[in-house]
Scaffold this motif. Structure first.
Motif, mmCIF file in Angstrom:
data_model
loop_
_atom_site.group_PDB
_atom_site.id
_atom_site.type_symbol
_atom_site.label_atom_id
_atom_site.label_comp_id
_atom_site.label_asym_id
_atom_site.label_seq_id
_atom_site.Cartn_x
_atom_site.Cartn_y
_atom_site.Cartn_z
ATOM 1 N N ILE A 225 8.580 6.484 -6.753
ATOM 2 C CA ILE A 225 8.896 5.394 -6.380
ATOM 3 C C ILE A 225 9.069 4.521 -7.754
ATOM 4 N N GLN A 226 10.558 3.840 -8.126
ATOM 5 C CA GLN A 226 9.885 3.603 -9.438
ATOM 6 C C GLN A 226 9.798 1.687 -9.495
ATOM 7 N N GLU B 38 9.511 5.969 -12.896
ATOM 8 C CA GLU B 38 9.177 6.365 -11.943
ATOM 9 C C GLU B 38 7.548 6.494 -12.201
ATOM 10 N N TRP B 39 6.934 5.680 -10.490
ATOM 11 C CA TRP B 39 5.781 6.731 -10.037
ATOM 12 C C TRP B 39 5.248 7.509 -9.380
ATOM 13 N N VAL B 40 4.751 8.979 -9.738
ATOM 14 C CA VAL B 40 3.800 9.909 -9.356
ATOM 15 C C VAL B 40 2.692 10.093 -8.778
ATOM 16 N N SER B 41 2.497 10.928 -7.447
ATOM 17 C CA SER B 41 1.267 10.535 -7.465
ATOM 18 C C SER B 41 0.184 12.119 -6.991
ATOM 19 N N MET B 42 -0.134 12.376 -7.443
ATOM 20 C CA MET B 42 -0.863 14.226 -7.051
ATOM 21 C C MET B 42 -2.449 14.258 -6.667
ATOM 22 N N ASP C 214 0.857 -1.134 -0.033
ATOM 23 C CA ASP C 214 -0.139 -0.277 -0.276
ATOM 24 C C ASP C 214 0.999 1.597 0.232
ATOM 25 N N ALA C 215 2.091 0.989 -0.053
ATOM 26 C CA ALA C 215 3.434 2.223 -0.553
ATOM 27 C C ALA C 215 2.664 3.146 -1.465
ATOM 28 N N ARG C 216 2.576 4.802 -1.730
ATOM 29 C CA ARG C 216 2.058 5.439 -2.495
ATOM 30 C C ARG C 216 3.826 6.277 -2.269
ATOM 31 N N PRO C 217 3.905 6.719 -3.479
ATOM 32 C CA PRO C 217 4.790 8.172 -3.165
ATOM 33 C C PRO C 217 4.323 9.935 -2.567
ATOM 34 N N ALA C 218 5.119 9.968 -1.929
ATOM 35 C CA ALA C 218 5.338 11.459 -1.540
ATOM 36 C C ALA C 218 4.887 12.219 -2.717
ATOM 37 N N LEU C 219 4.290 13.510 -2.442
ATOM 38 C CA LEU C 219 4.192 14.578 -2.803
ATOM 39 C C LEU C 219 5.624 14.891 -3.745
#
Length: 354
Positions: free
Chosen positions: A29-30, A36-40, A20-25
């Motif tokens: 995360i590769q 690379e995974w980006v979360s907005m 359940d990891a998620r990249p911080a703003l």
């Protein structure tokens, strides 16, 4: 526009390699070589959207963009300022489909960084068309559409007030684009990729598949925990998007390996595409069967179908999506020759079994 869940059979167990990891703003995360995974953030019930920043060697590619919020633009600037140089520019912005959480920042990114916009023709044209509604009054055809569905005066007034809001979630679109079509091949992240298009959730949604990496960037066409909204809209009241959606799911079943790593727009990356696609198809067929069973007791209005389709009360801010999805199921039954409809003296359509 995403994630309105119909009542479906129990979901299959899927594999989530990142838990359940998620990249911080403004962090990433590769998830695969060069990707690379980006979360907005998003300003509605779905709190985040997944976006993808891709190293092309001689430049960068972005797939989907988020909405044009200040914190989203600031995060993109922070991410890109650490990577983009004159020798390694942002080359292109690819958009899976035209909903604002996917296309919203595309124009801003393209203009700011001199990048090309890549998306399918129908998604580009439809986006430009909806943006042009900004500032217009709600059309009579739209009001009539929702009256037939059984909306009351307050719901109609809310529709009138909200009409044209699409353009406020989209930055100015580029005046030219590079077209994506089903079966197109291109290079990205040092590998060959193929475009697989889908329909039903949006007009010509582009999924991006890399056989060498065994990765699918699925946009909203394949999500692990929620089902994408499949709706009929006032512009095409007799459309059959549910058939388009299920046909698209079957196409992905045929063209993807069972162990492909799916990079979805919402929730987490996962494996188990075949199980999930079969579950999505079965879920809609189950919903259609429930509606047929309910109609054996008598004709139904659109609003009467909500309990059978969704299995819960519909909140006021969900009525638009619920109405569109209900009509999609009803139109599918009409196209199958199972149901007919007629408008009563009260102006409301009622659907009955043939």
């Amino acid at each position: 526009m995403d994630g309105f869940q119909t009542k479906t059979p129990k979901r299959p167990r899927l594999d989530y390699p990142h838990g359940d990891a998620r990249p911080a703003l403004a962090e990433t995360i590769q998830v695969s070589p060069g990707i690379e995974w980006v979360s907005m953030p998003l300003p509605f019930s779905l709190k985040f959207i997944n976006l993808w920043l891709i190293d092309d060697g001689d430049g960068w590619t972005i797939v989907d963009t988020g909405m044009p919020l200040k914190e989203t633009r600031d995060a993109w600037k922070q991410l890109l300022d650490a990577r983009v140089t004159p020798d390694k520019p942002l080359k292109r912005v690819m958009v899976t489909h035209m909903h604002p959480d996917h296309v919203g920042c595309a124009g801003w990114l393209c203009y700011k960084y001199g990048a090309e916009l890549w998306m399918s023709r129908l998604e580009y044209i439809t986006c430009r068309m909806l943006v042009s509604d900004t500032g217009r009054e709600a059309p009579k055809a739209g009001i009539a559409f929702y009256r037939r569905a059984g909306w009351d005066d307050a719901q109609i007034e809310n529709y009138k007030e909200r009409f044209g809001g699409f353009g406020r979630g989209v930055s100015q679109m580029p005046d030219a684009f590079e077209r994506l079509s089903d079966g197109d091949m291109f290079r990205m992240a040092g590998q060959g990729w193929e475009v697989i298009t889908g329909n039903g959730h949006s007009p010509e949604h582009s999924c991006l598949y890399c056989p060498e990496l065994n990765v699918l960037i699925s946009g909203d066409q394949l999500l692990p925990r929620i089902s994408s909204n499949v709706s009929v809209h006032p512009t095409e009241p007799n459309a059959n998007p549910l058939l388009d959606w299920m046909t698209s799911c079957e196409r992905l079943l045929e063209r993807l390996p069972a162990d492909v790593l799916v990079l979805p727009a919402h929730n987490e990356p996962f494996r188990g595409a075949h199980e999930r696609l079969g579950h999505l198809i079965d879920g809609h067929e189950t919903a259609l069967s429930r509606l047929k069973g309910r109609m054996q007791k008598g004709p139904l209005t659109v609003m009467d179908t909500f309990t059978s389709l969704f299995g819960r009360a519909i909140q006021p801010d969900e009525v638009g999506m619920a109405t569109g999805e209900a009509i999609a199921h009803l139109n599918c039954m009409i196209h199958r020759g199972e149901v007919t409809s007629a408008v009563g003296e009260d102006g409301i359509a009622r659907y009955r079994l043939i």
